[in-house]
Write an enzyme that holds these catalytic residues in place. Structure first.
Site, PDB file in Angstrom:
ATOM      1  N   ASP A 131      -1.433   7.623   8.167  1.00  0.00           N
ATOM      2  CA  ASP A 131      -1.359   7.742   9.617  1.00  0.00           C
ATOM      3  C   ASP A 131      -0.680   6.512  10.203  1.00  0.00           C
ATOM      4  OD1 ASP A 131      -2.782  10.101   9.421  1.00  0.00           O
ATOM      5  OD2 ASP A 131      -4.716   9.163   9.843  1.00  0.00           O
ATOM      6  N   LYS A 132      -0.109   6.660  11.374  1.00  0.00           N
ATOM      7  CA  LYS A 132       0.605   5.569  12.030  1.00  0.00           C
ATOM      8  C   LYS A 132      -0.210   4.281  12.052  1.00  0.00           C
ATOM      9  CE  LYS A 132       2.417   4.158  16.541  1.00  0.00           C
ATOM     10  NZ  LYS A 132       2.649   4.559  17.957  1.00  0.00           N
TER      11      LYS A 132
END
Length: 324
Positions: A131-132
């Site tokens: 995830d970012k």
């Protein structure tokens, strides 16, 4: 182009879509909103109703997605590289793959700059994602053979991925979550356990240490993925009443005191990665301690740095697992 009188009453975006079928309605709408479409020399809105007889000029614009696979000089923390694979330590805040809202400034763009040959591989050799706002280790293939081998290992669940997760709640000493993960039917931006279209998912965890913030208990967990579903650790732990510190999405069971904690992302770091090298077939393991923001978090929640896993103990643990 000139608008026929019989088109009076038609919306501008509809007329453009009919006159320029090679472009999507979304792209044409974006051009109108950017002021790149003029009606009788004036900028207007996509839903503007034409009167007929107007003159329309369109100035085609480059779209952000056109730069999705462009090299960009973005710093990379390369942990290991050879002719077959690259292992990077992704910082928090870096998107892995271009998509709507993030067509540039991604890990993929950075990889293409440093390793131009990756443009010949699907997804520039990327075989899995973080995830970012999750930091940590990722492996990237440099050849089609390596990419196939890595994908196969991921499918066979032989890639070892371990994470550090700081959670709210009184976590047990160890546990395993077996719950399918799929798109949340009420919020399409979230994932959820037990959805009708969910895929099987398994997460093992053990508690490394306890802490607290105010009167709220906090725990540091080591999590091991057996599958790799989107948001898997975040969703699985939240389902146990153990949401991650700082998680902006899965915070249904977060205590009120969480609002006063100074931390701006989900407290999750992929600290260890192990796999069979695609060429030598030898077991390889990489280890990286959390970035500074997570190290700074620990004293805030009453935890010492000594509670973090040590590399030698980790290597011995992985070796034992492989032999058992």
């Amino acid at each position: 182009m000139e608008i026929p009188l019989e088109m009076a009453g038609e919306r501008l975006d509809k007329v453009l879509a009919g006159a320029l079928p090679d472009y999507s309605r979304n792209r044409l709408k974006a051009w109108v909103e950017a002021g790149a479409v003029m009606v009788d020399g004036k900028v207007t809105k996509a839903r503007y109703l034409l009167h007929g007889g107007e003159s329309i000029k369109v100035f085609p614009q480059e779209m952000p997605e056109q730069f999705a696979f462009s090299p960009e000089n973005i710093p990379l923390d390369v942990v290991y590289e050879d002719e077959s694979i690259i292992v990077v330590n992704k910082p928090p805040g870096l998107v892995v793959h271009p998509a709507a809202g993030n067509w540039s400034g991604t890990l993929l763009n950075a990889l293409l700059f440093r390793y131009p040959e990756l443009k010949m591989l699907p997804r520039a050799g990327i075989v899995h994602r973080l995830d970012k706002d999750t930091s940590g280790l990722m492996v990237v293939a440099r050849t089609s053979h390596a990419q196939t081998a890595l994908v196969r290992q991921l499918q066979e669940r032989t890639v070892g991925r371990r994470y550090l997760a700081w959670v709210w709640g009184d976590a047990p000493s160890q546990g395993k979550v077996l719950a399918s993960v799929g798109r949340d039917q009420r919020d399409r931006l979230k994932m959820a356990v037990g959805t009708p279209q969910g895929k099987p998912a398994a997460t093992q965890f053990r508690r490394l240490t306890k802490g607290s913030f105010g009167e709220s208990p906090v725990a540091l967990l080591e999590c091991r993925l057996e599958t790799g579903r989107t948001h898997q650790i975040r969703v699985h732990l939240e389902s146990l009443g153990l949401p991650l510190l700082g998680d902006p999405v899965y915070r249904k069971k977060t205590p009120g005191v969480a609002k006063t904690l100074v931390f701006e992302r989900q407290a999750l770091h992929a600290f260890a990665l192990s796999l069979r090298h695609p060429e030598t077939h030898e077991l390889a393991t990489w280890f990286r301690l959390p970035p500074q923001d997570l190290l700074d978090l620990m004293p805030q929640v009453g935890m010492g740095i000594e509670s973090l896993p040590q590399e030698q103990a980790l290597l011995a643990s992985i070796q034992n697992e492989r032999q058992s």
